[in-house]
Enzyme design. Structure first.
Site, mmCIF file in Angstrom:
data_model
loop_
_atom_site.group_PDB
_atom_site.id
_atom_site.type_symbol
_atom_site.label_atom_id
_atom_site.label_comp_id
_atom_site.label_asym_id
_atom_site.label_seq_id
_atom_site.Cartn_x
_atom_site.Cartn_y
_atom_site.Cartn_z
ATOM 1 N N ARG A 87 56.693 43.703 38.077
ATOM 2 C CA ARG A 87 55.678 43.733 37.021
ATOM 3 C C ARG A 87 54.825 44.997 37.116
ATOM 4 O O ARG A 87 54.484 45.614 36.107
ATOM 5 C CB ARG A 87 54.792 42.481 37.096
ATOM 6 C CG ARG A 87 53.812 42.378 35.932
ATOM 7 C CD ARG A 87 53.102 41.048 35.888
ATOM 8 N NE ARG A 87 52.199 40.847 37.015
ATOM 9 C CZ ARG A 87 51.506 39.734 37.228
ATOM 10 N NH1 ARG A 87 51.609 38.715 36.383
ATOM 11 N NH2 ARG A 87 50.712 39.621 38.279
ATOM 12 N N LYS B 241 49.369 44.935 33.163
ATOM 13 C CA LYS B 241 48.262 44.542 34.059
ATOM 14 C C LYS B 241 47.541 45.824 34.459
ATOM 15 O O LYS B 241 47.763 46.397 35.524
ATOM 16 C CB LYS B 241 48.805 43.775 35.262
ATOM 17 C CG LYS B 241 47.746 42.944 35.961
ATOM 18 C CD LYS B 241 48.358 41.902 36.878
ATOM 19 C CE LYS B 241 47.356 41.282 37.824
ATOM 20 N NZ LYS B 241 46.289 40.523 37.197
ATOM 21 N N GLU C 38 45.542 32.853 26.522
ATOM 22 C CA GLU C 38 45.454 32.553 27.955
ATOM 23 C C GLU C 38 43.983 32.446 28.306
ATOM 24 O O GLU C 38 43.127 32.445 27.415
ATOM 25 C CB GLU C 38 46.143 33.643 28.777
ATOM 26 C CG GLU C 38 45.551 35.031 28.563
ATOM 27 C CD GLU C 38 46.191 36.124 29.414
ATOM 28 O OE1 GLU C 38 46.895 35.808 30.391
ATOM 29 O OE2 GLU C 38 45.956 37.301 29.097
HETATM 30 N N1 PXG Z 1 46.282 36.292 32.862
HETATM 31 C C1 PXG Z 1 45.463 37.277 33.259
HETATM 32 C C2 PXG Z 1 44.710 38.020 32.231
HETATM 33 C C3 PXG Z 1 45.348 37.578 34.613
HETATM 34 O O1 PXG Z 1 44.535 38.563 35.017
HETATM 35 C C4 PXG Z 1 46.914 35.807 35.107
HETATM 36 C C5 PXG Z 1 47.001 35.567 33.746
HETATM 37 C C6 PXG Z 1 47.763 35.016 36.052
HETATM 38 O O2 PXG Z 1 48.829 35.820 36.521
HETATM 39 P P1 PXG Z 1 49.455 35.630 37.976
HETATM 40 O O3 PXG Z 1 50.531 36.640 38.045
HETATM 41 O O4 PXG Z 1 48.343 35.889 38.961
HETATM 42 O O5 PXG Z 1 49.974 34.253 38.042
HETATM 43 C C7 PXG Z 1 46.076 36.840 35.567
HETATM 44 C C8 PXG Z 1 45.970 37.142 37.011
HETATM 45 C C9 PXG Z 1 40.866 38.060 40.325
HETATM 46 C C10 PXG Z 1 42.285 37.689 40.139
HETATM 47 O O6 PXG Z 1 40.605 38.974 41.130
HETATM 48 C C11 PXG Z 1 42.836 37.757 38.880
HETATM 49 C C12 PXG Z 1 44.174 37.417 38.699
HETATM 50 C C13 PXG Z 1 44.913 37.024 39.767
HETATM 51 C C14 PXG Z 1 44.358 36.979 41.038
HETATM 52 C C15 PXG Z 1 43.007 37.306 41.229
HETATM 53 O O7 PXG Z 1 40.004 37.480 39.658
HETATM 54 N N2 PXG Z 1 44.664 37.480 37.414
#
Ligand code: PXG
Length: 288
Positions: free
Chosen positions: A50, A149, A182
Site C-alpha cells: 500500500r 495514505k 469511512e
Molecule cells: N481509514 C483511514 C482514513 C485511516 O487513516 C483506516 C481507514 C484503517 O486502515 P488500516 O490499514 O489501519 O486498517 C485508517 C488507518 C492513528 C492511526 O495514528 C491511524 C490509522 C491507523 C493507525 C493509527 O491515529 N489509520
C-alpha cells in the site's frame, strides 16, 4: 527510544527533520501505521504494498526495495526490544526549496518510529462506542484519491475535531454524494439480517489492512459479505456496527447520531470477528 532515520538509528531526541522537508511544509509524503503483535508484524507485505501504491500515486520514488523496508521495520522493533508496538513508517518528499515543486527535493526522507500505542480503553471493546456523523465530507477521488495514505490528513483531522465537538471519539465521514465513506481513521462495517456490509472502496474509503483482514475472517466464519453503497439510514437501522483500523483493531459501535444500533450492545457477530481478529494477529505476520 531508537528511531530509524535515513539509514541510521538515532535517539528520539536527535531524530529531527529539516524545516525545509516538504513532508512538513506541504504534507508531501506517504505513511503506514502498522502493528507488531507478540513479535510478529501484522500483514507487513500488505502495508508495504500500500505504501508503494501511495508513493506511485504521488510520483514519489521510495529509495528502498520492499525487502529493505521490511528489514528496516523489523530492525527498528528489535533495536527497541519491542514485541508489541505501533509502527509508523513515513516517506516524505525530502528537503527542498520553498515552493511546491517536488523536483527541488533530491532525496526522500525515510523514518520509522516503533512505540507503544494507546488503544481505546477496554470499556469501549466491552460496551461499544457512540459515534456521530460529521459535516466535513471525505475528500473525493477527483481531488486526492482517498486510497492514497498521504501525510495530508487535514480532511480527517477536521472530521476528528467535529467529532470531539459532538462528544464522540470517532465519526462517520460521508463522501461528496452523501454515502458513508469511512470514519476519520477507521473503516466501518455493519451487520444487517446476518449479512456483513462495508462501503466499497470506490465510495471514498482507505483500503484498510484491518478491513481486508475482517473480510478474510468473514469468509472463514461463513458470514455472507457485501461491499456496496451505504447510507446513514443503513447504519441507524443495522443490527450491529463496528470499526476497523490498525489503531482501533475491531471496536464495536452501539449508537450513531443519537440512535441506538441494534439493542445498544456489541452484537454477536462483532464479538466473534473481534475474537477471531485477536487470535489471528498472534499467529499471522512477519517474525521480527
Ligand atoms: N481509514 C483511514 C482514513 C485511516 O487513516 C483506516 C481507514 C484503517 O486502515 P488500516 O490499514 O489501519 O486498517 C485508517 C488507518 C492513528 C492511526 O495514528 C491511524 C490509522 C491507523 C493507525 C493509527 O491515529 N489509520
Amino acid at each position: 527510544m531508537k528511531i530509524y532515520l535515513n539509514g541510521q538509528f538515532v535517539d528520539s531526541a536527535d531524530a529531527a527533520i529539516s524545516v525545509f522537508d516538504h513532508g512538513l511544509l506541504y504534507g508531501d509524503g506517504v505513511f503506514e501505521g502498522i502493528r507488531l503483535y507478540g513479535g510478529n508484524v501484522f500483514r507487513l507485505e500488505e502495508h508495504l504494498e500500500r505504501l508503494e501504491y501511495s508513493a506511485r500515486a504521488i510520483m514519489l520514488d521510495i529509495p528502498h526495495t520492499r525487502a529493505e523496508l521490511s528489514e528496516i521495520v523489523c530492525e527498528t522493533c528489535r533495536q527497541n526490544g519491542l514485541t508489541d508496538a505501533y509502527i509508523r513508517l513515513v516517506v516524505t518528499r525530502g528537503v527542498g526549496d520553498l515552493g511546491l515543486a517536488p523536483w527541488t527535493c533530491p532525496k526522500p526522507s525515510v523514518f520509522v518510529i516503533a512505540s507503544k500505542i494507546s488503544l481505546y480503553p477496554q470499556e469501549y471493546y466491552d460496551n461499544g462506542l457512540a459515534i456521530v456523523t460529521v459535516p466535513t465530507r471525505r475528500i473525493g477521488p477527483a481531488a486526492l484519491p482517498p486510497t492514497v495514505k498521504s501525510l495530508n490528513y487535514l480532511n480527517n483531522i477536521l472530521g476528528k475535531i467535529e467529532a470531539r465537538q459532538f462528544g464522540a471519539l470517532e465519526a462517520i465521514m460521508l463522501n461528496e454524494q452523501g454515502y458513508v465513506a469511512e470514519c476519520t481513521a477507521d473503516n466501518i462495517f455493519i451487520v444487517h439480517k446476518g449479512e456483513l456490509i462495508t462501503p466499497a472502496i470506490s465510495h471514498g474509503a482507505l483500503k484498510g489492512i484491518t478491513r481486508d483482514a475482517v473480510l478474510d475472517i468473514a469468509e472463514e466464519l461463513k458470514v455472507p459479505l457485501r461491499d456496496s453503497s451505504m447510507t446513514r439510514y443503513d447504519v441507524w437501522c443495522a443490527d450491529e456496527c463496528f470499526l476497523t483500523g490498525s489503531g482501533a483493531e475491531v471496536v464495536p459501535v452501539i449508537a450513531l447520531d443519537g440512535r441506538r444500533i441494534g439493542d445498544g450492545k456489541p452484537g454477536p457477530i462483532t464479538r466473534e470477528v473481534l475474537a477471531s481478529f485477536r487470535r489471528r494477529v498472534l499467529v499471522e505476520g512477519t517474525r521480527i
